[in-house]
Design a protein around this motif. Structure first.
Motif, PDB file in Angstrom:
ATOM      1  N   THR A   2     -19.944 -61.246 109.028  1.00  0.00           N
ATOM      2  CA  THR A   2     -20.006 -60.086 109.987  1.00  0.00           C
ATOM      3  C   THR A   2     -19.764 -60.928 111.345  1.00  0.00           C
ATOM      4  N   GLN A   4     -19.889 -61.547 115.152  1.00  0.00           N
ATOM      5  CA  GLN A   4     -21.070 -61.242 116.274  1.00  0.00           C
ATOM      6  C   GLN A   4     -20.496 -60.096 117.149  1.00  0.00           C
ATOM      7  N   PRO A   5     -21.370 -58.993 117.468  1.00  0.00           N
ATOM      8  CA  PRO A   5     -20.950 -57.985 118.331  1.00  0.00           C
ATOM      9  C   PRO A   5     -20.665 -58.274 119.448  1.00  0.00           C
ATOM     10  N   THR A   6     -19.609 -57.604 120.297  1.00  0.00           N
ATOM     11  CA  THR A   6     -19.356 -57.812 121.651  1.00  0.00           C
ATOM     12  C   THR A   6     -19.992 -56.997 122.441  1.00  0.00           C
ATOM     13  N   ARG A 115     -29.097 -52.011 115.417  1.00  0.00           N
ATOM     14  CA  ARG A 115     -28.663 -53.404 115.466  1.00  0.00           C
ATOM     15  C   ARG A 115     -29.753 -54.045 116.150  1.00  0.00           C
ATOM     16  N   GLN A 119     -29.164 -59.967 116.130  1.00  0.00           N
ATOM     17  CA  GLN A 119     -28.400 -59.513 114.730  1.00  0.00           C
ATOM     18  C   GLN A 119     -26.880 -59.037 114.947  1.00  0.00           C
ATOM     19  N   SER A 120     -26.099 -59.455 113.946  1.00  0.00           N
ATOM     20  CA  SER A 120     -24.944 -59.030 113.937  1.00  0.00           C
ATOM     21  C   SER A 120     -24.669 -57.669 112.978  1.00  0.00           C
ATOM     22  N   GLU A 121     -25.613 -57.724 111.996  1.00  0.00           N
ATOM     23  CA  GLU A 121     -25.295 -56.515 110.954  1.00  0.00           C
ATOM     24  C   GLU A 121     -26.072 -55.107 111.664  1.00  0.00           C
TER      25      GLU A 121
END
Length: 187
Positions: A2, A4-6, A115, A119-121
């Motif tokens: 997954t 990484q969230p931006t 999230r 965490q990325s998920e």
């Protein structure tokens, strides 16, 4: 793996809008009162409150047709959409990125995803409310997810806001009228 969230993802999943009105004083006060020692404890307490303390309209035969998070809190009942909107608003009020997910039943079923920091998920949690044959539980990882309808496939994505076609359907709900006919079957 997954991605990484931006920062843009986080901003969208922390935003206030007309439905997810986590800037409302009652939402902020409830979130603050349920805050735990960690983001995980906070998310668990918020989830359990919405799942167990806000009635599902079908289960109690009380149909508020509430959709906006603050209206759901005031009414004390809603269908899965309103309950999910409230849960997402409470999570966002505590700075936890959260969004909306859907499953196709006879009408779209709504649940939340959140999230934890670092965490990325996304982890899906279903605050619909339990009853015989339904056992939705809080989860910290995707592998632990226990949804009210575990065998129903999920629509793709975690929505930062209510999709327009669904918002239009939800706007047709009538307080006191027991119905799911206004909820679309697909996005």
């Amino acid at each position: 793996m997954t991605a990484q969230p931006t920062a843009a993802d986080d901003r969208a999943h922390l935003a206030v809008d007309a439905t997810i009105d986590h800037d409302h004083p009652a939402i902020r006060a409830l979130a603050r009162s349920l805050r735990g020692a960690s983001a995980e404890e906070t998310a668990r307490a918020l989830y359990l409150h919405v799942r167990d303390e806000v009635a599902h309209s079908y289960d109690v035969d009380r149909w508020s047709a509430a959709v906006r998070a603050s209206d759901v809190l005031a009414a004390g009942d809603a269908v899965c959409h309103g309950k999910s909107h409230l849960l997402v608003a409470l999570l966002r009020a505590e700075g936890i990125p959260a969004g909306l997910c859907y499953q196709r039943l006879e009408a779209l079923h709504a649940l939340a995803a959140y999230r934890l920091p670092g965490q990325s998920e996304w982890v899906r949690i279903d605050a619909r409310g339990n009853r015989p044959g339904m056992d939705a539980q809080f989860a910290v990882t995707p592998a632990e997810e226990r949804l009210a309808y575990p065998d129903v496939p999920l629509e793709p994505g975690v929505h930062a806001a209510v999709p327009p076609v669904l918002a239009a359907g939800l706007a047709r709900g009538v307080p006191g009228v027991a119905s799911f006919d206004y909820i679309p079957t697909a996005l």
